[in-house]
Design an enzyme around this catalytic site. Structure first.
Site, mmCIF file in Angstrom:
data_model
loop_
_atom_site.group_PDB
_atom_site.id
_atom_site.type_symbol
_atom_site.label_atom_id
_atom_site.label_comp_id
_atom_site.label_asym_id
_atom_site.label_seq_id
_atom_site.Cartn_x
_atom_site.Cartn_y
_atom_site.Cartn_z
ATOM 1 N N ASP A 162 -6.871 5.254 -10.208
ATOM 2 C CA ASP A 162 -5.649 4.454 -10.255
ATOM 3 C C ASP A 162 -5.156 4.338 -11.694
ATOM 4 O OD1 ASP A 162 -3.739 2.187 -9.572
ATOM 5 O OD2 ASP A 162 -4.779 2.436 -7.663
ATOM 6 N N HIS A 203 -2.849 -2.588 -10.674
ATOM 7 C CA HIS A 203 -3.109 -2.128 -9.310
ATOM 8 C C HIS A 203 -4.570 -1.731 -9.123
ATOM 9 C CE1 HIS A 203 -2.781 0.606 -5.776
ATOM 10 N NE2 HIS A 203 -1.839 -0.239 -5.406
ATOM 11 N N SER A 301 -1.634 -0.515 -0.048
ATOM 12 C CA SER A 301 -2.392 -0.588 -1.294
ATOM 13 C C SER A 301 -3.671 -1.386 -1.107
ATOM 14 C CB SER A 301 -1.538 -1.225 -2.398
ATOM 15 O OG SER A 301 -0.503 -0.368 -2.801
#
Length: 633
Positions: A162, A203, A301
């Site tokens: 990520d 994230h 997500s």
């Protein structure tokens, strides 16, 4: 003769008398503070008496009633206060102390006991409805029963590919794996995110917290696999190329067991993209005034890290599971929670929805199935030739239909019997790509909408060698006729679309339909949790006997080295020969007497230890006999 009704009346007292000893043994406690447990001395009763009679006698002397033996504990009896008598506890204890037949006694008290359950002091745990939903039954991942059996992902590392992982957080640091981490954007081992002006690079940290946030540290929340480890590969915080993406998917694969990637091409209804050729191998950050905890991480997500955490639980109990084993187990164990969805049951008995796939992942079912799962056979494939069409796609409601039959003889070459993935590669010319709809029908009749129409996709390039894939035919027989259906929802004013060519690819295994059904039976039988004990362990399959690879001892570099060495040896030998020749040259005859006649060599009686002398050729008069070298030594 007495009527039958009277027989029953007469027999009832006898039946009660015969059952009295048994009933007394089954009696429950008479209440806290009103009962005493005593142990009697075996063989100390009256001659010919029994322990039960002795217990009766002891109870009477203490002013109590005998309620019988305590379970299967021989010599242990429960003595209770009568319903109409009040007994002084001190006097009762003294009476039991003085009785020579009582070895031990204890007045029973109310014990505080609670069911064994998980209690976390992490403040956000009560809000993690996806882990334990007390409002809507069935709308969580059903993981607490697995945790209660100490299955928490121990020994498994999940890497989050990520925008980085802030591994210094209290909820991540104890479970962080530096060995499995890397920063491909900065080309260094530390995947710490770099804050930007939009505060976007959180994230990966959130995903890592979902997977392995530490439990019972009085901070934030709990990860699905809180006993496992989490690593980070930073790759999304800069320009991303195909080669970088490919490296990210296998970086430190010797350490990392699971790669969690909850990202992809733009999901805007316009873009058609996916992995390119090389790419095919919770907690919140505290940076920039962050709190280290968030409840705003939702959608796909958040779903991918949850799945990765559940796979970690599976690998703890069955480390030899392959990626295909995990896919099979998900197919066999997912639950269908939304009854209003478009669920279809395929020819192998699996339910599938275009909206929910095979259903909701269930940690309890996944782990129990993993415990008894035997590795699936090798993955095999079948590929049709490129099927040229060059046909116009008619406007809706008409459909362009093409079929391809896969015979048993063609499948026999690979041994494929049942399907896993089915892929269709197409090249379609169309002035408005989003108007095209593509459907595949398997031999069983199960249809799959592999390419839905998209109102926002106005691209004019169509689809070039684009591969669609489906799992709706999972477990079905591979043999038979496959049908490709293409529909055009174009405006009549637009130019016509054309199917140029297409190709069918099947992926599956040698499992028979009967074996698929047997595996389903075994999986369902395991759902009781009977195999979750640590003593049960299905052995992993032995190593695959692969013939040793025939490796040439000479590589290109070694051949170059040998060539250089050979050249060196050749020149050295020439140099040595020239040096020896010049050392034995008779320079006395190098004058005009030589007159260009060349060299003459001679030896008389040469032996191993002799040396050949080379000298110029002379006239007959000038010649002298050559003398053996050994005569001069």
């Amino acid at each position: 003769m007495a009527p039958s009704g009277q027989k029953c009346v007469l027999l009832s007292p006898l039946l009660l008398l015969s059952l009295a000893p048994l009933l007394s043994r089954c009696s429950s406690s008479c209440g806290p503070g009103l009962s005493w447990a005593v142990r009697l001395r075996s063989g100390s009763g009256p001659a010919g008496g029994s322990l039960h009679r002795l217990a009766q006698s002891v109870a009477q002397e203490a002013g109590l009633q005998n309620r019988g033996q305590i379970g299967q504990l021989e010599g242990h009896y429960l003595l209770c206060q009568g319903p109409e008598t009040r007994v002084d506890s001190g006097r009762t204890a003294a009476a039991l102390d003085q009785n020579p037949h009582v070895l031990w006694h204890s007045q029973e008290q109310l014990l505080r006991r609670s069911k064994r359950s998980l209690a976390f002091n992490d403040p956000r745990y009560p809000s993690q409805w996806h882990l334990h939903n007390t409002v809507k039954d069935g709308m969580d991942i059903n993981v607490t029963g697995v945790w209660e059996r100490n299955i928490t992902g121990a020994g498994v590392t999940v890497v989050v590919v990520d925008d980085g992982v802030q591994h210094t957080l209290r909820d991540i640091q104890p479970n962080y794996s530096p060995e499995g981490s890397y920063d491909l954007n900065s080309d260094d081992p530390d995947p710490m995110p770099h804050p930007d002006g939009h505060s976007d690079n959180h994230h990966g940290t959130r995903c890592a917290g979902e997977i392995a946030a530490v439990s019972n540290n009085s901070y934030c929340a709990v990860g699905v696999a809180y006993g496992g480890r989490v690593a980070g590969i930073r790759v999304l915080d800069g320009p991303l190329t195909d080669s970088m993406e490919a490296v990210a998917f296998n970086k430190h694969y010797q350490v990392n067991h699971i790669y969690s990637c909850s990202w992809g091409p733009d999901d805007d209804g316009r873009t058609v993209d996916g992995p390119h050729p090389l790419g095919k191998v919770t907690s919140d950050w505290s940076l920039q005034s962050g709190t280290g905890c968030t409840d705003g991480h939702t959608g796909t997500s958040a779903a991918a890290p949850l799945a990765a955490g559940m796979v970690a639980l599976m690998l703890q109990v069955r480390p030899c599971l392959s990626w295909r084993d995990v896919q099979h187990i998900i197919t066999y164990t997912a639950t269908q929670h939304d009854t209003q969805a478009d669920w279809r049951r395929n020819g192998a008995g699996f339910h599938h929805s275009h909206m929910y796939g095979f259903g909701l992942l269930n940690a309890w079912r996944l782990v129990n199935a993993a415990k008894v799962w035997e590795s699936v056979p090798f993955l095999v494939s079948y590929q049709s030739p490129v099927l040229k069409a060059n046909e116009i796609i008619p406007a809706h409601p008409k459909t362009l239909t093409h079929t391809w039959n896969v015979s048993a003889s063609e499948l026999g070459r690979s041994g494929m019997r049942t399907l896993e993935h089915v892929s269709v590669t197409v090249t379609i010319l169309h002035p408005r790509r989003g108007d095209v709809e593509v459907t595949l029908v398997c031999p069983s009749g199960m249809s799959s909408l592999i390419g839905a129409k998209r109102a926002l996709d106005v691209d004019t390039t169509g689809l070039t060698d684009w591969t669609f894939s489906t799992v709706r035919c999972w477990g079905e027989g591979a043999e038979g006729q496959y049908t490709l259906q293409i529909t055009d929802y174009r405006d009549s004013a637009l130019a016509l679309g054309v199917l140029k060519y297409w190709k069918l690819t099947l992926y599956g295994s040698s499992l028979s339909p009967q074996q698929v059904n047997e595996r389903r039976r075994v999986v369902e039988d395991a759902m009781s949790g009977q195999y979750l004990t640590s003593s049960f362990a299905l052995p992993c399959p032995p190593g695959i006997d692969v013939p040793p690879e025939i490796v040439s001892p000479f590589t290109s570099s070694s051949l170059k080295s040998l060539l250089l060495l050979g050249c060196f040896a050749l020149f050295w030998s020439l140099y040595y020969t020239l040096e020896v020749t010049l050392a034995h040259w008779d320079w006395r005859g190098c004058g005009g007497a030589v007159r260009g006649r060349g060299l003459q060599a001679g030896a008389i009686g040469l032996e191993d230890s002799q040396v050949v002398e080379i000298q110029p050729e002379m006239d007959t008069e000038a010649k002298v006999p050559l003398i053996a070298a050994e005569e001069h030594t």
